[in-house]
Design an enzyme around this catalytic site. Sequence first.
Site, PDB file in Angstrom:
ATOM      1  N   ASP A 117     -60.034 -10.055   9.112  1.00  0.00           N
ATOM      2  CA  ASP A 117     -61.130  -9.465   9.895  1.00  0.00           C
ATOM      3  C   ASP A 117     -60.736  -8.111  10.474  1.00  0.00           C
ATOM      4  O   ASP A 117     -61.588  -7.332  10.885  1.00  0.00           O
ATOM      5  CB  ASP A 117     -61.630 -10.421  10.999  1.00  0.00           C
ATOM      6  CG  ASP A 117     -60.518 -11.063  11.800  1.00  0.00           C
ATOM      7  OD1 ASP A 117     -59.387 -11.168  11.295  1.00  0.00           O
ATOM      8  OD2 ASP A 117     -60.782 -11.486  12.939  1.00  0.00           O
TER       9      ASP A 117
ATOM     10  N   HIS B 142     -63.955 -19.030  10.265  1.00  0.00           N
ATOM     11  CA  HIS B 142     -63.041 -20.078   9.793  1.00  0.00           C
ATOM     12  C   HIS B 142     -63.205 -21.407  10.540  1.00  0.00           C
ATOM     13  O   HIS B 142     -62.275 -21.968  11.095  1.00  0.00           O
ATOM     14  CB  HIS B 142     -61.589 -19.620   9.648  1.00  0.00           C
ATOM     15  CG  HIS B 142     -60.877 -19.033  10.837  1.00  0.00           C
ATOM     16  ND1 HIS B 142     -60.885 -19.600  12.070  1.00  0.00           N
ATOM     17  CD2 HIS B 142     -60.078 -17.943  10.928  1.00  0.00           C
ATOM     18  CE1 HIS B 142     -60.137 -18.886  12.881  1.00  0.00           C
ATOM     19  NE2 HIS B 142     -59.645 -17.868  12.213  1.00  0.00           N
TER      20      HIS B 142
ATOM     21  N   HIS C  35     -62.157  -8.151  19.217  1.00  0.00           N
ATOM     22  CA  HIS C  35     -63.489  -8.778  19.084  1.00  0.00           C
ATOM     23  C   HIS C  35     -64.217  -8.680  20.421  1.00  0.00           C
ATOM     24  O   HIS C  35     -63.614  -8.904  21.475  1.00  0.00           O
ATOM     25  CB  HIS C  35     -63.376 -10.268  18.743  1.00  0.00           C
ATOM     26  CG  HIS C  35     -62.749 -10.567  17.426  1.00  0.00           C
ATOM     27  ND1 HIS C  35     -63.374 -10.333  16.227  1.00  0.00           N
ATOM     28  CD2 HIS C  35     -61.541 -11.101  17.120  1.00  0.00           C
ATOM     29  CE1 HIS C  35     -62.583 -10.709  15.230  1.00  0.00           C
ATOM     30  NE2 HIS C  35     -61.454 -11.171  15.741  1.00  0.00           N
TER      31      HIS C  35
ATOM     32  N   ASP D  76     -56.312  -9.757  19.164  1.00  0.00           N
ATOM     33  CA  ASP D  76     -57.197 -10.923  19.351  1.00  0.00           C
ATOM     34  C   ASP D  76     -57.281 -11.371  20.826  1.00  0.00           C
ATOM     35  O   ASP D  76     -58.250 -12.015  21.231  1.00  0.00           O
ATOM     36  CB  ASP D  76     -56.710 -12.123  18.521  1.00  0.00           C
ATOM     37  CG  ASP D  76     -57.215 -12.082  17.083  1.00  0.00           C
ATOM     38  OD1 ASP D  76     -58.180 -11.367  16.803  1.00  0.00           O
ATOM     39  OD2 ASP D  76     -56.628 -12.789  16.240  1.00  0.00           O
TER      40      ASP D  76
ATOM     41  N   TYR E 277     -63.973 -18.746  22.840  1.00  0.00           N
ATOM     42  CA  TYR E 277     -62.985 -18.068  21.998  1.00  0.00           C
ATOM     43  C   TYR E 277     -61.572 -18.573  22.309  1.00  0.00           C
ATOM     44  O   TYR E 277     -60.789 -18.870  21.414  1.00  0.00           O
ATOM     45  CB  TYR E 277     -63.076 -16.561  22.228  1.00  0.00           C
ATOM     46  CG  TYR E 277     -62.204 -15.742  21.319  1.00  0.00           C
ATOM     47  CD1 TYR E 277     -62.666 -15.303  20.082  1.00  0.00           C
ATOM     48  CD2 TYR E 277     -60.906 -15.411  21.684  1.00  0.00           C
ATOM     49  CE1 TYR E 277     -61.864 -14.557  19.246  1.00  0.00           C
ATOM     50  CE2 TYR E 277     -60.092 -14.663  20.852  1.00  0.00           C
ATOM     51  CZ  TYR E 277     -60.582 -14.234  19.638  1.00  0.00           C
ATOM     52  OH  TYR E 277     -59.767 -13.503  18.801  1.00  0.00           O
TER      53      TYR E 277
ATOM     54  N   HIS F  23     -52.494 -13.842  17.415  1.00  0.00           N
ATOM     55  CA  HIS F  23     -52.801 -15.196  16.999  1.00  0.00           C
ATOM     56  C   HIS F  23     -52.100 -15.579  15.704  1.00  0.00           C
ATOM     57  O   HIS F  23     -52.179 -16.736  15.249  1.00  0.00           O
ATOM     58  CB  HIS F  23     -54.338 -15.267  16.928  1.00  0.00           C
ATOM     59  CG  HIS F  23     -55.028 -16.004  15.898  1.00  0.00           C
ATOM     60  ND1 HIS F  23     -55.781 -15.449  14.898  1.00  0.00           N
ATOM     61  CD2 HIS F  23     -55.083 -17.342  15.720  1.00  0.00           C
ATOM     62  CE1 HIS F  23     -56.298 -16.383  14.159  1.00  0.00           C
ATOM     63  NE2 HIS F  23     -55.911 -17.546  14.609  1.00  0.00           N
TER      64      HIS F  23
ATOM     65  N   GLU G 115     -54.724 -10.269   9.947  1.00  0.00           N
ATOM     66  CA  GLU G 115     -55.798 -11.163   9.500  1.00  0.00           C
ATOM     67  C   GLU G 115     -56.939 -10.302   8.960  1.00  0.00           C
ATOM     68  O   GLU G 115     -57.210  -9.198   9.444  1.00  0.00           O
ATOM     69  CB  GLU G 115     -56.269 -12.079  10.654  1.00  0.00           C
ATOM     70  CG  GLU G 115     -57.148 -13.190  10.128  1.00  0.00           C
ATOM     71  CD  GLU G 115     -57.365 -14.357  11.106  1.00  0.00           C
ATOM     72  OE1 GLU G 115     -56.922 -14.277  12.260  1.00  0.00           O
ATOM     73  OE2 GLU G 115     -57.976 -15.350  10.670  1.00  0.00           O
TER      74      GLU G 115
ATOM     75  N   HIS H  26     -52.754  -6.311  13.618  1.00  0.00           N
ATOM     76  CA  HIS H  26     -52.929  -7.700  13.163  1.00  0.00           C
ATOM     77  C   HIS H  26     -53.411  -7.695  11.714  1.00  0.00           C
ATOM     78  O   HIS H  26     -54.348  -6.975  11.377  1.00  0.00           O
ATOM     79  CB  HIS H  26     -53.948  -8.386  14.075  1.00  0.00           C
ATOM     80  CG  HIS H  26     -54.138  -9.846  13.830  1.00  0.00           C
ATOM     81  ND1 HIS H  26     -53.244 -10.626  13.148  1.00  0.00           N
ATOM     82  CD2 HIS H  26     -55.150 -10.679  14.193  1.00  0.00           C
ATOM     83  CE1 HIS H  26     -53.683 -11.872  13.091  1.00  0.00           C
ATOM     84  NE2 HIS H  26     -54.840 -11.927  13.717  1.00  0.00           N
TER      85      HIS H  26
HETATM   86 FE1  FEO Z   1     -56.563 -13.400  14.200  1.00  0.00          FE
HETATM   87 FE2  FEO Z   1     -59.459 -11.615  14.811  1.00  0.00          FE
HETATM   88  O1  FEO Z   1     -58.030 -12.273  13.803  1.00  0.00           O
END
Ligand code: FEO
Length: 404
Positions: free
Chosen positions: A86, A28, A228, A167, A195, A148, A84, A82
């Site tokens: 991903d 993004h 991640h 995250d 990051y 996040h 999101e 989370h």
């Molecule tokens: Fe806020 Fe890795 O997604």
Amino acid sequence: MSEPFEAVKVSEHVYWVGAIDWGITDFHGYSTKRGSTYNAYLIVADDIILIDTVKAPFKAELLSRISSVTDPKNIRYIISNHSEMDHSGSLPGVIAEVQPETVFASPKGVEALGAHFHMDTEIVPVKDSNELKLGGLSLKCFETRMLHWPDSMITYVPEDKLLFSQDGFGMHLAASDRFADEIPESKILEEGTKYYANILLPYSPLILKLLERVAGLGVEIDVICPDHGPIWREDLGKILGLYEQWAKQEPTDKVVIVYDTMWGSTDMMARAISEGAEAEGSKVEVMSLKSHDRSEVVTELLDAGALVVGTPTINNGMFPTVADVLTYIKGLKPKNLIGAAFGSYGWSGQGSKLVNSMLEEIKVELVSEPVAAKYVPTDADLLEFRALGSTVAKRLKEVVQGGR
Ligand code: FEO
């Protein structure tokens, strides 16, 4: 069971079962030149519990890694930390395949997953600090709103002294090694900084509160499993200390000069400003937008004290690349910066004034009116730009020494 993708054991009860995205270059708007991973984890206790899933195209990889440990149909519970995409993109497909007894998420996560996937499956909300007694373990969930997203939560496994930090403490880094201590430290530091700057920077005040809260819980943490990048199992104080340092955003004597150029004039100005700042003892990072992208600029800004931005004037406006980087910086809400605008023009002279307005919106303390020169700067003009660099550096020195 032989599988193309294998799980990696993390602790007594936990396996990494995520996916490695070697090819992603843009997350993004954040340039991810070293790829990324979408980490999901399998808890194998009296019951099987899946923590998060992966981005939708990687569902088969996730299921294959799970299958290297157990039949995915044995998963009884899923905890979505989370929503999101991903981390949740594969969730509907995994639910359909696994048919878990219960799927848990934070109250905001229940809303967000509903709004994303419009599923019939009921998602059970877990309130802040609630304990889930699952599989003979006592999983403790904490809401971490805006870290996040509003739905974010983290989950602690006391039996393994392990935190699923979602995250937080993550990085976009594809690697064949799963643990931070197996990867060169310089790479970890570079990608961890990037990051933080590109994802977590706007939430720095919340990060500081979270660090305080975690310290106040008095729990032992031996392993941090982010969603991640690599898993942290050694020297956790170092990454926790870096998060505190980044979140505080205390200015240093580093000046970041960001600019683009049309016919070379703004480039000459940037170099003269750099000379002026260097002569006063500042460290200077000169970043042409022809060779640096917005993510790199924000990363350099994380420990800087000054932001100086230059643009040519084009069609009565600023250069598109400069508008892009300023829009990106504004969204990330950096704090404690001083700075100035500069640039070149042919007739209307609007470019540097517009940059100046944007810097005001970013709440940069401006040390000067915008400095601009017509067409090509003369030596006398360049001395003015050099003087601007000197002014920025002198004010920065006062700020760093506590004179703000
Ligand atoms: Fe806020 Fe890795 O997604």
